[in-house]
Write an enzyme that holds these catalytic residues in place. Structure first.
Site, PDB file in Angstrom:
ATOM      1  N   ALA A   1       0.836  -1.202   0.000  1.00  0.00           N
ATOM      2  CA  ALA A   1       0.000   0.000   0.000  1.00  0.00           C
ATOM      3  C   ALA A   1       0.871   1.252   0.000  1.00  0.00           C
ATOM      4  O   ALA A   1       0.618   2.211  -0.731  1.00  0.00           O
ATOM      5  CB  ALA A   1      -0.923  -0.008   1.213  1.00  0.00           C
TER       6      ALA A   1
ATOM      7  N   LYS B   1      27.509 -24.995 -14.677  1.00  0.00           N
ATOM      8  CA  LYS B   1      28.404 -24.292 -15.593  1.00  0.00           C
ATOM      9  C   LYS B   1      29.823 -24.327 -15.031  1.00  0.00           C
ATOM     10  O   LYS B   1      30.011 -24.013 -13.852  1.00  0.00           O
ATOM     11  CB  LYS B   1      27.975 -22.824 -15.732  1.00  0.00           C
TER      12      LYS B   1
ATOM     13  N   LYS C   1      18.265 -32.610 -16.054  1.00  0.00           N
ATOM     14  CA  LYS C   1      16.818 -32.468 -15.988  1.00  0.00           C
ATOM     15  C   LYS C   1      16.229 -33.362 -14.902  1.00  0.00           C
ATOM     16  O   LYS C   1      16.703 -34.480 -14.687  1.00  0.00           O
ATOM     17  CB  LYS C   1      16.202 -32.864 -17.342  1.00  0.00           C
TER      18      LYS C   1
ATOM     19  N   ARG D   1      15.363 -14.900 -27.598  1.00  0.00           N
ATOM     20  CA  ARG D   1      16.452 -15.716 -28.101  1.00  0.00           C
ATOM     21  C   ARG D   1      16.277 -16.019 -29.590  1.00  0.00           C
ATOM     22  O   ARG D   1      17.227 -16.034 -30.350  1.00  0.00           O
ATOM     23  CB  ARG D   1      16.483 -17.021 -27.304  1.00  0.00           C
TER      24      ARG D   1
ATOM     25  N   GLU E   1      16.349 -15.283 -17.768  1.00  0.00           N
ATOM     26  CA  GLU E   1      15.107 -15.986 -18.047  1.00  0.00           C
ATOM     27  C   GLU E   1      13.926 -15.170 -17.531  1.00  0.00           C
ATOM     28  O   GLU E   1      13.927 -14.719 -16.392  1.00  0.00           O
ATOM     29  CB  GLU E   1      15.141 -17.349 -17.338  1.00  0.00           C
TER      30      GLU E   1
ATOM     31  N   LEU F   1      21.303 -25.496 -24.147  1.00  0.00           N
ATOM     32  CA  LEU F   1      22.105 -26.365 -23.286  1.00  0.00           C
ATOM     33  C   LEU F   1      21.929 -27.821 -23.658  1.00  0.00           C
ATOM     34  O   LEU F   1      20.832 -28.234 -24.026  1.00  0.00           O
ATOM     35  CB  LEU F   1      21.657 -26.200 -21.830  1.00  0.00           C
TER      36      LEU F   1
ATOM     37  N   LYS G   1      17.277 -24.470 -13.173  1.00  0.00           N
ATOM     38  CA  LYS G   1      16.911 -24.219 -14.567  1.00  0.00           C
ATOM     39  C   LYS G   1      15.461 -23.752 -14.569  1.00  0.00           C
ATOM     40  O   LYS G   1      14.536 -24.528 -14.349  1.00  0.00           O
ATOM     41  CB  LYS G   1      17.070 -25.471 -15.419  1.00  0.00           C
TER      42      LYS G   1
HETATM   43  S1  IVH Z   1      22.485 -20.739 -19.456  1.00  0.00           S
HETATM   44  C1  IVH Z   1      25.378 -20.612 -22.360  1.00  0.00           C
HETATM   45  N1  IVH Z   1      21.230 -20.769 -17.147  1.00  0.00           N
HETATM   46  O1  IVH Z   1      17.487 -23.003 -20.603  1.00  0.00           O
HETATM   47  C2  IVH Z   1      24.215 -21.317 -21.825  1.00  0.00           C
HETATM   48  N2  IVH Z   1      19.959 -21.182 -19.120  1.00  0.00           N
HETATM   49  O2  IVH Z   1      18.158 -25.127 -22.501  1.00  0.00           O
HETATM   50  C3  IVH Z   1      22.924 -20.640 -22.078  1.00  0.00           C
HETATM   51  N3  IVH Z   1      17.576 -21.550 -18.736  1.00  0.00           N
HETATM   52  O3  IVH Z   1      17.759 -21.009 -23.480  1.00  0.00           O
HETATM   53  C4  IVH Z   1      21.875 -20.867 -21.111  1.00  0.00           C
HETATM   54  N4  IVH Z   1      17.637 -21.314 -16.552  1.00  0.00           N
HETATM   55  O4  IVH Z   1      16.183 -20.235 -21.603  1.00  0.00           O
HETATM   56  C5  IVH Z   1      21.104 -20.919 -18.481  1.00  0.00           C
HETATM   57  N5  IVH Z   1      20.251 -20.753 -15.063  1.00  0.00           N
HETATM   58  C6  IVH Z   1      20.134 -20.880 -16.375  1.00  0.00           C
HETATM   59  C7  IVH Z   1      18.896 -21.156 -17.003  1.00  0.00           C
HETATM   60  C8  IVH Z   1      18.854 -21.300 -18.382  1.00  0.00           C
HETATM   61  C9  IVH Z   1      16.863 -21.550 -17.602  1.00  0.00           C
HETATM   62  C10 IVH Z   1      17.028 -21.796 -20.089  1.00  0.00           C
HETATM   63  C11 IVH Z   1      17.390 -20.745 -21.108  1.00  0.00           C
HETATM   64  C12 IVH Z   1      18.086 -21.479 -22.206  1.00  0.00           C
HETATM   65  C13 IVH Z   1      17.621 -22.877 -21.985  1.00  0.00           C
HETATM   66  C14 IVH Z   1      18.639 -23.855 -22.511  1.00  0.00           C
END
Ligand code: IVH
Length: 664
Positions: A36, A291, A315, A138, A174, A85, A117
């Protein structure tokens, strides 16, 4: 700040306060006022700006309301491509990924940054001197759509960066909708009698791709940042964890769950912990992204096709449900292959309603023994096509009979032609706008089009006479077909629909050979030297190119005016080139490894990852380890970076090293 007690002063004060509260709320997750009070500040600012329109500025928090609809999204080229990825689905596959990475880096153990992710869509935000100037989707990774007007409405996205941002910063992240926001949005949609969304991801995508940004403004979109694209005016942080911390200092929102992990076991533990916590998180995640932390190591590992070799998505196991097979139908693909498809009693799996599942081929049906009337377990993982895992045989009807897959189906040739033409015209191929399934079916059905080449002889009157479209649409379609005459070699090869040759392979072929003639004439050995092409793909390309009908089609298309700019001709792979030579890169190079690899490949060399007796030479940067040792043990010539530069400059120079293996 302007003089005290003036509207300009109060406006500046309010904007600063609102941005600060936004920052505390979205980035620090530590608000100091309630909704508020926040709304009261916003209303005061709106009123002042309304009374003094000359004081409205584009980065004012009031400017997040959206603007009138635009006709379409402009296209944006990503100077730094937006990669996707690679996936792994279980612990064993993850350990393999880790082992490959430490092996290639010649390290005992390494640090990985782990992040949830998020299940939304990727975005690139461009900040110039701290100001948000563009937001792009993208798209295909190299080209996306300009969605700036829409992204500006998202409150978690700062319109101006805090602190001292660099001259140019492209932030990657994202955009998504939290679970609660999704429920509320669907409830509202239902109330208004409008379509509801199958899952938060669809809701986010649908909301972002609105031509009317006022609609986007009404949707509960939010964002997390996870990387950097273009950067100018500041040194790049040396690691992924540092990158996230750096972005956060500019007021950008990053996931609080991200962690820097040392070694493989820590990564596996993190996965287990997050699996347990998943249901309780406020947003959907479909896995964990790992990464390699050090940017220097990332550069060494490079990327393949569209995915970095230094990152992977592990996944979560797919959702599984049971349902019934109502029928099995046979579909015809663009190469004439028959694919059986099970029609299912609709069932919600992994957030979407599944009504079909592919059964791949006759062997697969036999192996799984799927029959009409069976109860089956259906699985869907992320964006993967739904599949039938197995039959629940205990629930099989007594009178069921095995499915007998036909060798051919009525109208098969026609269906194949339709698929072939749809593929030819698709967005990633020749991109003929407006040539959809229905119209292609009609054109083939009426015998007006039999091959892709026939499209280029169509006239607007003929199309209009079909009764499906008016004169204007017919003229538009003919114009779109005409525009498609100008294409690129990569798109053209992809459009031909050569079995096993997808978009990435087509691009690799175009780059490696430069001309269509060279590809059509290449033997299997030459084809196999191209990135990602093995014996199977090479064989398929050869067979396609040797077919007289296919050769005629290619000729016809060119005669009808389909053309493309010449690719930079590959350097001579005869004299002076590196044709026939296999090399291995190791150690830290001063340039990204990918770049060096591509240059070597352009000169005809094959770049391999392991040293063996067949290796002709090794390029060793600093800190080279076991591969260098192996090369030395096998007597394989080793080039340092200076020698490499000399060879790239003048490929014939390689003979100096090949002749004198000991010299470094
Ligand atoms: S890095 C260089 N980090 O997943 C790598 N992607 O399957 C580029 N995504 O297009 C992606 N969470 O839309 C990265 N923590 C994260 C992510 C992420 C979701 C999605 C993103 C990407 C897709 C790849």
């Amino acid at each position: 700040m302007p003089a005290a007690d003036t509207p300009a002063h109060r406006i500046a004060e309010l904007r600063q306060a609102i941005e600060q509260h936004n920052y505390r709320y979205y980035v620090l997750d530590d608000p100091s006022i309630d909704d508020a009070e926040f709304d009261a500040l916003m209303r005061e600012l709106e009123a002042l700006e309304h009374a003094h329109p000359e004081l409205v500025s584009p980065d004012s928090p009031t400017q997040r309301v959206g603007a009138a609809p635009s006709a379409q999204f402009a296209s944006v080229t990503h100077a730094v491509p937006m990669l996707s990825l690679g996936n792994v689905f279980d612990e064993e596959e993850f350990r393999e990924f880790y082992a490959r990475v430490v092996g290639e880096l010649e390290r005992e153990t390494i640090a990985l940054a782990a992040e949830p992710k998020l299940d939304g869509l990727a975005i690139s935000l461009r900040y110039e001197n701290g100001e948000l100037v563009r937001a792009a989707t993208r798209g295909d990774g190299s080209q996306g759509e300009d969605v700036t007007a829409n992204v500006r409405t998202i409150r978690a996205v700062p319109l101006r960066l805090r602190g001292e941002p660099p001259a140019l910063l492209e932030v990657r992240g994202e955009i998504f909708i939290e679970k609660a926001g999704f429920e509320a949005l669907n409830a509202r949609q239902a109330e208004l009698g409008q379509k509801t969304f199958a899952n938060p991801r669809n809701a986010a995508a649908g909301s972002l791709r609105q031509l009317d940004s006022r609609v986007t403004a009404s949707r509960p979109l939010t964002m997390y940042c996870y990387g950097i694209g273009e950067l100018d005016g500041a040194a790049r942080p040396v690691g992924q964890a540092d990158t996230l911390a750096w972005l956060r200092e500019f007021g950008l929102r990053v996931s609080p769950e991200s962690q820097l992990l040392h070694g493989c076991d820590a990564c596996v533990d993190y996965f287990r912990t997050m699996s347990d916590r998943r249901a309780g998180l406020p947003y959907e995640i479909d896995g964990i992204v790992y990464k390699v932390d050090a940017v220097r190591d990332q550069d060494r590992l490079g990327h393949v096709a569209r995915a970095p070799r230094w990152a992977v998505a592990w996944k979560f196991p797919p959702d599984e449900r049971t349902t019934r097979v109502l029928a099995i139908e046979v579909q015809v693909g663009r190469t004439g292959t028959l694919t059986p498809v099970a029609r299912l009693d609709p069932v919600a799996v992994g957030g979407v309603t599944v009504t079909n599942a592919t059964l791949h081929n006759a062997d697969e049906i036999r192996r799984k023994d799927v029959r009409v009337g069976d109860t089956v377990v259906v699985r869907r993982a992320g964006d993967v096509i739904p599949e039938i895992v197995r039959v629940v045989t205990e629930r099989r009807p007594a009178d069921s009979v095995p499915y007998d897959m036909p060798d051919s189906v009525p109208g098969q040739d026609r269906a194949r032609r339709v698929q072939e033409i749809i593929h030819f015209a698709s967005r990633r191929a020749l991109d003929i706008e407006g040539l959809g399934q229905k119209i292609v079916e009609q054109l083939v059905g009426e015998g007006l089009v039999g091959t892709p080449a026939d499209l280029f002889t169509l006239e607007a009157e003929t199309l209009a006479a079909l009764g499906r479209m008016g004169e204007k649409s017919a003229a538009n379609l003919v114009a779109a077909i005409d525009r498609a005459r100008e294409t690129t070699l990569a798109r053209f090869i992809h459009a031909l629909g050569i079995p096993e040759v997808g978009e990435a392979t087509a691009a690799n072929l175009a780059r490696a050979f430069g001309t269509l003639e060279a590809i059509m004439a290449a033997d299997a050995e030459a084809l196999e030297r191209v990135e990602d092409i093995g014996p199977v793909v090479a064989g398929s390309i050869r067979a396609w190119c040797e077919d007289e009908g296919n050769r005629a089609l290619v000729r016809q298309l060119q005669e009808l005016g389909v053309h493309w700019p010449e690719e930079a001709p590959p350097a001579s792979t005869e004299e002076g080139g590196l044709a026939g030579l296999t090399c291995v890169l190791t150690g830290a190079l001063s340039r990204p490894r990918d770049e060096v690899k591509r240059e070597l490949q352009r000169l005809g060399a094959k770049v391999s990852s392991a040293v063996s007796k067949k290796t002709d030479f090794v390029v060793a940067g600093s800190d080279a380890g076991s591969k260098l040792a192996k090369a030395e043990a096998l007597g394989v010539p080793v080039l340092d970076e200076d020698a490499l530069a000399a060879v790239l400059d003048e490929p014939a120079a390689i003979s100096r090293w090949l002749a004198e293996p000991q010299r470094r």
